[in-house]
Design a protein around this motif. Structure first.
Motif, PDB file in Angstrom:
ATOM      1  N   THR A 145       1.028  -1.379   0.177  1.00 14.44           N
ATOM      2  CA  THR A 145       0.022  -0.099  -0.046  1.00 14.44           C
ATOM      3  C   THR A 145       0.907   1.193  -0.098  1.00 14.44           C
ATOM      4  OG1 THR A 145      -1.881  -1.017   1.048  1.00 14.44           O
ATOM      5  CG2 THR A 145      -1.816   1.404   1.093  1.00 14.44           C
ATOM      6  N   VAL A 146       0.317   2.297  -0.890  1.00 13.36           N
ATOM      7  CA  VAL A 146       1.475   3.356  -0.963  1.00 13.36           C
ATOM      8  C   VAL A 146       0.415   4.461  -1.036  1.00 13.36           C
ATOM      9  CG1 VAL A 146       2.873   4.477  -2.614  1.00 13.36           C
ATOM     10  CG2 VAL A 146       3.025   2.231  -2.632  1.00 13.36           C
ATOM     11  N   ILE A 147       0.786   5.610  -0.192  1.00 19.41           N
ATOM     12  CA  ILE A 147       0.222   6.726  -0.290  1.00 19.41           C
ATOM     13  C   ILE A 147       0.921   8.008  -0.798  1.00 19.41           C
ATOM     14  CG2 ILE A 147      -0.680   8.752   1.461  1.00 19.41           C
ATOM     15  CD1 ILE A 147      -1.182   6.496   3.591  1.00 19.41           C
ATOM     16  N   ASP A 148       0.175   8.850  -1.726  1.00 18.22           N
ATOM     17  CA  ASP A 148       1.069   9.849  -2.350  1.00 18.22           C
ATOM     18  C   ASP A 148      -0.210  10.839  -2.675  1.00 18.22           C
ATOM     19  OD1 ASP A 148       3.737  10.408  -3.935  1.00 18.22           O
ATOM     20  OD2 ASP A 148       1.883  11.014  -5.313  1.00 18.22           O
ATOM     21  N   LYS A 149       0.307  12.171  -3.162  1.00 18.79           N
ATOM     22  CA  LYS A 149      -0.741  13.215  -3.564  1.00 18.79           C
ATOM     23  C   LYS A 149      -1.516  12.877  -4.675  1.00 18.79           C
ATOM     24  CE  LYS A 149      -0.212  16.180  -0.424  1.00 18.79           C
ATOM     25  NZ  LYS A 149      -1.491  16.489   0.391  1.00 18.79           N
ATOM     26  N   ALA A 157      11.778   2.025  -0.530  1.00 16.79           N
ATOM     27  CA  ALA A 157      10.670   3.147  -0.038  1.00 16.79           C
ATOM     28  C   ALA A 157      11.299   3.772   0.927  1.00 16.79           C
ATOM     29  CB  ALA A 157       9.495   2.164   0.665  1.00 16.79           C
ATOM     30  N   VAL A 158      12.372   3.323   1.743  1.00 18.51           N
ATOM     31  CA  VAL A 158      12.756   4.018   2.873  1.00 18.51           C
ATOM     32  C   VAL A 158      13.947   5.001   2.239  1.00 18.51           C
ATOM     33  CG1 VAL A 158      14.745   3.935   4.540  1.00 18.51           C
ATOM     34  CG2 VAL A 158      12.901   2.292   4.590  1.00 18.51           C
ATOM     35  N   LYS A 159      14.578   4.706   1.151  1.00 17.13           N
ATOM     36  CA  LYS A 159      15.461   5.424   0.505  1.00 17.13           C
ATOM     37  C   LYS A 159      14.787   6.847  -0.254  1.00 17.13           C
ATOM     38  CE  LYS A 159      19.117   5.548  -3.306  1.00 17.13           C
ATOM     39  NZ  LYS A 159      19.792   4.923  -4.198  1.00 17.13           N
ATOM     40  N   GLN A 160      13.681   6.422  -0.876  1.00 14.54           N
ATOM     41  CA  GLN A 160      12.797   7.335  -1.354  1.00 14.54           C
ATOM     42  C   GLN A 160      12.158   8.292  -0.451  1.00 14.54           C
ATOM     43  OE1 GLN A 160      13.394   8.390  -4.651  1.00 14.54           O
ATOM     44  NE2 GLN A 160      14.865   6.549  -4.849  1.00 14.54           N
ATOM     45  N   GLY A 161      12.057   7.857   0.874  1.00 13.85           N
ATOM     46  CA  GLY A 161      11.125   8.513   1.923  1.00 13.85           C
ATOM     47  C   GLY A 161       9.544   8.333   1.628  1.00 13.85           C
ATOM     48  N   LEU A 162       9.283   7.195   1.204  1.00 15.10           N
ATOM     49  CA  LEU A 162       7.868   6.827   0.786  1.00 15.10           C
ATOM     50  C   LEU A 162       6.836   6.385   1.972  1.00 15.10           C
ATOM     51  CD1 LEU A 162       8.457   5.334  -2.662  1.00 15.10           C
ATOM     52  CD2 LEU A 162       7.835   7.734  -2.389  1.00 15.10           C
ATOM     53  N   PRO A 163       5.721   6.829   2.088  1.00 14.55           N
ATOM     54  CA  PRO A 163       4.721   6.228   2.857  1.00 14.55           C
ATOM     55  C   PRO A 163       4.421   4.761   2.226  1.00 14.55           C
ATOM     56  CG  PRO A 163       3.939   8.660   2.299  1.00 14.55           C
ATOM     57  CD  PRO A 163       5.067   8.015   1.461  1.00 14.55           C
ATOM     58  N   SER A 173       2.955 -10.948   8.318  1.00 16.38           N
ATOM     59  CA  SER A 173       3.993  -9.982   9.022  1.00 16.38           C
ATOM     60  C   SER A 173       3.608  -8.767   8.284  1.00 16.38           C
ATOM     61  CB  SER A 173       5.473 -10.239   9.285  1.00 16.38           C
ATOM     62  OG  SER A 173       5.954 -10.275   8.047  1.00 16.38           O
ATOM     63  N   GLU A 174       3.571  -7.608   9.173  1.00 15.65           N
ATOM     64  CA  GLU A 174       3.632  -6.248   8.302  1.00 15.65           C
ATOM     65  C   GLU A 174       4.734  -5.284   8.616  1.00 15.65           C
ATOM     66  OE1 GLU A 174       0.761  -3.742  11.427  1.00 15.65           O
ATOM     67  OE2 GLU A 174      -0.472  -5.344  10.123  1.00 15.65           O
ATOM     68  N   GLN A 175       5.130  -4.699   7.741  1.00 11.38           N
ATOM     69  CA  GLN A 175       6.062  -3.649   8.017  1.00 11.38           C
ATOM     70  C   GLN A 175       5.792  -2.317   7.332  1.00 11.38           C
ATOM     71  OE1 GLN A 175       9.570  -4.999   5.900  1.00 11.38           O
ATOM     72  NE2 GLN A 175      11.085  -4.068   7.225  1.00 11.38           N
ATOM     73  N   TYR A 176       6.117  -1.305   7.779  1.00 14.82           N
ATOM     74  CA  TYR A 176       6.067  -0.092   7.272  1.00 14.82           C
ATOM     75  C   TYR A 176       6.906   1.017   7.526  1.00 14.82           C
ATOM     76  CZ  TYR A 176       3.911   0.581  11.712  1.00 14.82           C
ATOM     77  OH  TYR A 176       3.630   0.547  13.059  1.00 14.82           O
ATOM     78  N   THR A 177       7.139   2.094   6.655  1.00 14.62           N
ATOM     79  CA  THR A 177       8.099   3.116   6.732  1.00 14.62           C
ATOM     80  C   THR A 177       7.619   3.909   7.706  1.00 14.62           C
ATOM     81  OG1 THR A 177       7.058   4.533   4.914  1.00 14.62           O
ATOM     82  CG2 THR A 177       8.810   2.942   4.092  1.00 14.62           C
ATOM     83  N   GLN A 178       8.572   4.900   8.293  1.00 11.58           N
ATOM     84  CA  GLN A 178       8.233   5.880   9.117  1.00 11.58           C
ATOM     85  C   GLN A 178       7.250   6.970   8.750  1.00 11.58           C
ATOM     86  OE1 GLN A 178      11.967   7.596  10.577  1.00 11.58           O
ATOM     87  NE2 GLN A 178      12.166   8.912   8.710  1.00 11.58           N
ATOM     88  N   GLN A 179       7.401   6.957   7.222  1.00 10.67           N
ATOM     89  CA  GLN A 179       6.338   8.198   6.682  1.00 10.67           C
ATOM     90  C   GLN A 179       5.052   7.471   6.640  1.00 10.67           C
ATOM     91  OE1 GLN A 179       9.419   7.027   5.401  1.00 10.67           O
ATOM     92  NE2 GLN A 179      10.693   8.910   5.385  1.00 10.67           N
TER      93      GLN A 179
END
Length: 342
Positions: A280-284, A308-314, A326-332
Motif C-alpha cells: 500500500t502506497v500513499i501519495d498526493k 521505499a526508505v531511500k525514497q522517503g515513501l509512505p 507480518s507487516e512492515q511500514y516506513t516511518q512516513q
C-alpha cells in the motif's frame, strides 16, 4: 471500457473498502454518491455537499471524463490513441493526457530501475495474464527471451505530442498507472466545482480530501491478504491524499504444484516468487501511488522496503510467513495508521 486486466483483476475489491464509523449519533452531512463501471471495474464517487443538485448531470460529466481516458489509453479499444501507437511502426501523435501518463511511466521506470515497465505487456500476455488468453502453462525459456527482446522502456521516447518507438514490435500498456490517472482527473474535476470533501474510488485506487458525511476524516481499511474471507489488516487515515494497493493473492495459476503470480518482473520476464503479498502506497497523486505500489510489489520485501526508505515513501507491506502474515511500514506511513485498530 477496459484498459488492461493485468493488474486490475487483482485489484477489484482488493485494495480497500470504506469502514463504518461507530459514532452513530453524529448528525450526518448531505452526501452525493455516484456509482458506475469503467476500465473493467467499478467506480464510486462520494462528495459531501448540498450544492450538487443535478446528480444525473454530475455523473454524465464523470462518465465523459472516464470515457475520454479509455479513448486515449485503452489497449482494448483498437482505435484508442495508445492502440494506434502500438499498431504503428515508428510513431503516433497523441493527446497531452496520454503524453503525461507515458512520461510518468518512463519516469517511474527509471526511478524503480525497471521494476515498473509500461512495455511489459508482451511478457504478461505470454504468461496468459493478458487479454488474449487465460493462463494454462508456463512458457519456455526461449519464448521468454524472444518476448524480452521486444520489451524495455529504453525503446520508448516522447517528442512533443508524439510517441516514438525504436522497434516496431514495442507494445505499451498503461494499466499500471492509467486507472490512477483517471482517479486524479475526477478528483480535479470535483475540486474545480469548489468541492473540498470527497472520495474517488476506481477499482480500489482512491483519492480523498476533507471529511466524510460524519464530519470525520475518511477512514480506509487495508484488506487482509487472504482469498477465502474479507477481513481488515489495518485502518488508515490518509488525509488529503491518494492511496493504492497492489497484491498477488487473487490472480495466479498453478502448474505441477508451483504457483505463478500475475505480477511479472520485467527484468527477469518471470512471475514474482517472493513472499510479499500486498503493498500500500500513499501519495498526493493516484497515478503515482498506483505505479509505485506495482513496482514495490515486483521488487519484493527486502528490495521494496529499502527502496521505499531511500525514497522517503509512505509504504505499508504485508509478507506471508510460515505462521501467517507480518507487516512492515516506513516511518512516513506510521502517522496514517489508526492506532486503535491494532
Amino acid at each position: 471500457m477496459t484498459l488492461s486486466i493485468t493488474k486490475w483483476l487483482a485489484l477489484i475489491g482488493l485494495a480497500f473498502f470504506i469502514t463504518a464509523c461507530s459514532e452513530d449519533q453524529v448528525q450526518l452531512a448531505p452526501m452525493v454518491v455516484i456509482e458506475g463501471a469503467t476500465m473493467g471495474t467499478y467506480y464510486r464517487v462520494k462528495v459531501v455537499t448540498d450544492k450538487i443538485t443535478d446528480q444525473v448531470a454530475f455523473q454524465a460529466e464523470i462518465d465523459k471524463r472516464l470515457e475520454l481516458v479509455n479513448d486515449q489509453m485503452s489497449t482494448y479499444r483498437p482505435n484508442s490513441e495508445l492502440s494506434l501507437f502500438n499498431q504503428a511502426e515508428h510513431s503516433h501523435t497523441v493527446s497531452a493526457d496520454t503524453i503525461e501518463v507515458v512520461q510518468k511511466g518512463i519516469e517511474l521506470a527509471q526511478l524503480t530501475q525497471g521494476a515498473l515497465d509500461i512495455t511489459v505487456g508482451p511478457l504478461v500476455n505470454l504468461w496468459g495474464f493478458g487479454p488474449d488468453a487465460k493462463p494454462t502453462h508456463s512458457p519456455s525459456a526461449e519464448q521468454i527471451a524472444k518476448r524480452k527482446a521486444i520489451t524495455g522502456i529504453q525503446h520508448l521516447s516522447v517528442s512533443g505530442l508524439t510517441l516514438q518507438k525504436a522497434i516496431p514490435e514495442l507494445y505499451v500498456d498503461l494499466s499500471s498507472i492509467a486507472k490512477g490517472f483517471g482517479v486524479d482527473k475526477i478528483a480535479e474535476y470535483i475540486e474545480s466545482l469548489g468541492e473540498q470533501h470527497y472520495l474517488v474510488d476506481i477499482g480500489g485506487e482512491l483519492r480523498m480530501k476533507g471529511s466524510n458525511d460524519k464530519h470525520l476524516p475518511w477512514r480506509i481499511a487495508v484488506e487482509k491478504p487472504v482469498t477465502n474471507e474479507r477481513a481488515i489488516q489495518e485502518i488508515v487515515l490518509p488525509g488529503d491524499n491518494a492511496v493504492a494497493t497492489s497484491g498477488d493473492y487473487r490472480n495466479y495459476f498453478e502448474e505441477d504444484g508451483e504457483r505463478f503470480s500475475h505480477m511479472i518482473n520485467p527484468i527477469t520476464g518471470m512471475p514474482i516468487k517472493h513472499k510479499l503479498v500486498s503493498v500500500t502506497v500513499i501519495d498526493k497523486s493516484s497515478m503515482v501511488s498506483d505505479g509505485l505500489a506495482t513496482a514495490i510489489m515486483v521488487m519484493g520485501p527486502e528490495l521494496g522496503y529499502d527502496f521505499a526508505v531511500k525514497q522517503g515513501l509512505p509504504v505499508f507491506m504485508i509478507t506471508k510467513t510460515e505462521t501467517g502474515f507480518s507487516e512492515q511500514y516506513t516511518q512516513q506511513f506510521a502517522p496514517y495508521l489508526l492506532q486503535e485498530a491494532k
